[in-house]
Design an enzyme around this catalytic site. Sequence first.
Site, PDB file in Angstrom:
ATOM      1  N   ARG A 115       0.832  -1.203   0.000  1.00 12.87           N
ATOM      2  CA  ARG A 115       0.000   0.000   0.000  1.00 12.87           C
ATOM      3  C   ARG A 115       0.871   1.258   0.000  1.00 12.87           C
ATOM      4  NH1 ARG A 115      -4.187   2.517   4.410  1.00 12.87           N
ATOM      5  NH2 ARG A 115      -5.021   4.098   3.009  1.00 12.87           N
TER       6      ARG A 115
ATOM      7  N   ASP B 253       8.874   8.698  -6.356  1.00 17.87           N
ATOM      8  CA  ASP B 253       9.969   9.604  -6.006  1.00 17.87           C
ATOM      9  C   ASP B 253      10.204   9.695  -4.502  1.00 17.87           C
ATOM     10  OD1 ASP B 253       7.714  10.947  -5.206  1.00 17.87           O
ATOM     11  OD2 ASP B 253       8.119  12.790  -6.343  1.00 17.87           O
TER      12      ASP B 253
ATOM     13  N   SER C 139       8.147  10.704  -2.266  1.00 12.77           N
ATOM     14  CA  SER C 139       7.457  11.842  -1.648  1.00 12.77           C
ATOM     15  C   SER C 139       6.525  11.403  -0.535  1.00 12.77           C
ATOM     16  CB  SER C 139       6.699  12.650  -2.703  1.00 12.77           C
ATOM     17  OG  SER C 139       5.838  11.821  -3.463  1.00 12.77           O
TER      18      SER C 139
ATOM     19  N   PRO D  54      -8.613   7.987  -6.363  1.00 12.70           N
ATOM     20  CA  PRO D  54     -10.079   8.096  -6.412  1.00 12.70           C
ATOM     21  C   PRO D  54     -10.721   7.287  -5.292  1.00 12.70           C
ATOM     22  CG  PRO D  54      -9.323   6.492  -8.021  1.00 12.70           C
ATOM     23  CD  PRO D  54      -8.087   7.085  -7.402  1.00 12.70           C
TER      24      PRO D  54
ATOM     25  N   HIS E 203      -4.963  -6.908  -3.208  1.00 10.81           N
ATOM     26  CA  HIS E 203      -6.014  -6.883  -2.191  1.00 10.81           C
ATOM     27  C   HIS E 203      -6.371  -8.284  -1.709  1.00 10.81           C
ATOM     28  CE1 HIS E 203      -7.575  -2.701  -3.697  1.00 10.81           C
ATOM     29  NE2 HIS E 203      -6.447  -2.623  -3.023  1.00 10.81           N
ATOM     30  N   SER E 204      -5.629  -9.288  -2.118  1.00  8.01           N
ATOM     31  CA  SER E 204      -5.830 -10.625  -1.569  1.00  8.01           C
ATOM     32  C   SER E 204      -5.341 -10.677  -0.125  1.00  8.01           C
ATOM     33  CB  SER E 204      -5.073 -11.676  -2.405  1.00  8.01           C
ATOM     34  OG  SER E 204      -3.677 -11.434  -2.367  1.00  8.01           O
TER      35      SER E 204
END
Length: 338
Positions: free
Chosen positions: A76, A89, A91, A172, A202-203
């Site tokens: 994630r 990068d 950030s 989103p 997402h498993s």
Amino acid sequence: MMRERRTRWLVLSLVGLALMSCLCSVKAENTLQPPVKLIWHYYKLNTTCPDAETYIKHQVKLFWQKDKRITAKFLRLLSADCLSKNGCDGSILLDGRNSEKNAPQNQGLEGFEEIDKIKTVLEDRCPGVVSCTDILNLATRDAAHLAGAPSYPVYTGRRDCLRTSIDAVDFPSPSISWQEGLAYFESKSLDVLDMATLLGAHSMGQTHCSYIKDRLYNFNGTKKADPTMNKSLLKELQKKCPKKSKTDPTVNLTPKSGNDYQFTGLYYSRILSKKAVLGIDQQLRFGDDTMQIAQEFAPKSGFEDFRRSFALSMSRMGNIKVLTGKDGEIRRNCRRRN
């Protein structure tokens, strides 16, 4: 027949990753996005820290032995970095009131302390050589491999950015349609196979109830539950995510699977049985291409296809808007610029 064609395509794509210098005429979706600025084994061949990847792998193994959630945390965290407007990068690692990590979409991000630990080890052994951005990419690959994913090639030589901004986060809602999801991935130079493959992470892991409450109680403003969700799953999630709860608990993305910390193809079989937790995941059933991909990856016979596709898509995501050469810097501390 479709599986055979796709398998050949994926095998050729992975061979292409190892022969990057010969791929100037191959379409972008079959390799990394041009221009390719990164180098395989960059630290071993070009720096004073030839054992950088070994140091990182050792630290990740120690983390994983203590907490197998580290794989989902790193996946994630890397996605949050690479899929922002700034690209891969580093950030996401910077602190600050206006930093990306403080964006609402990045609620609950973890793994920062582990990246700090790896950076401390590397700075002790070879100061000023290994970027935080490369550490995040390599650590994610190693954690994913420990969970059952392929140990895919990570091209390195990234440098760290000099600034972060909450406005760079354009994730989103997880309740978007598959068409909106595809448009988002395409805006990052990724394609439909990348989208369906990367969402397969997402498993494992968890999500906050706030990200799925609309599916449970007010789907598309109807004040009813999402009719595409399996009824038993709906009841289970409504118990864990009460409508008027004052807290925001988490739920497993693969409830009752017994494989919460393993890289498997279970994600796709759950999609086919209408048991995906996040809305965007369940939406893969409604696109012709995404449905075909789910049908291919779901059976045990399709797991190797999923693993190959995951290797390529992770490499492609890690190549988005990288900084190399004299751009950016090599941070001494991942949380702040030098």
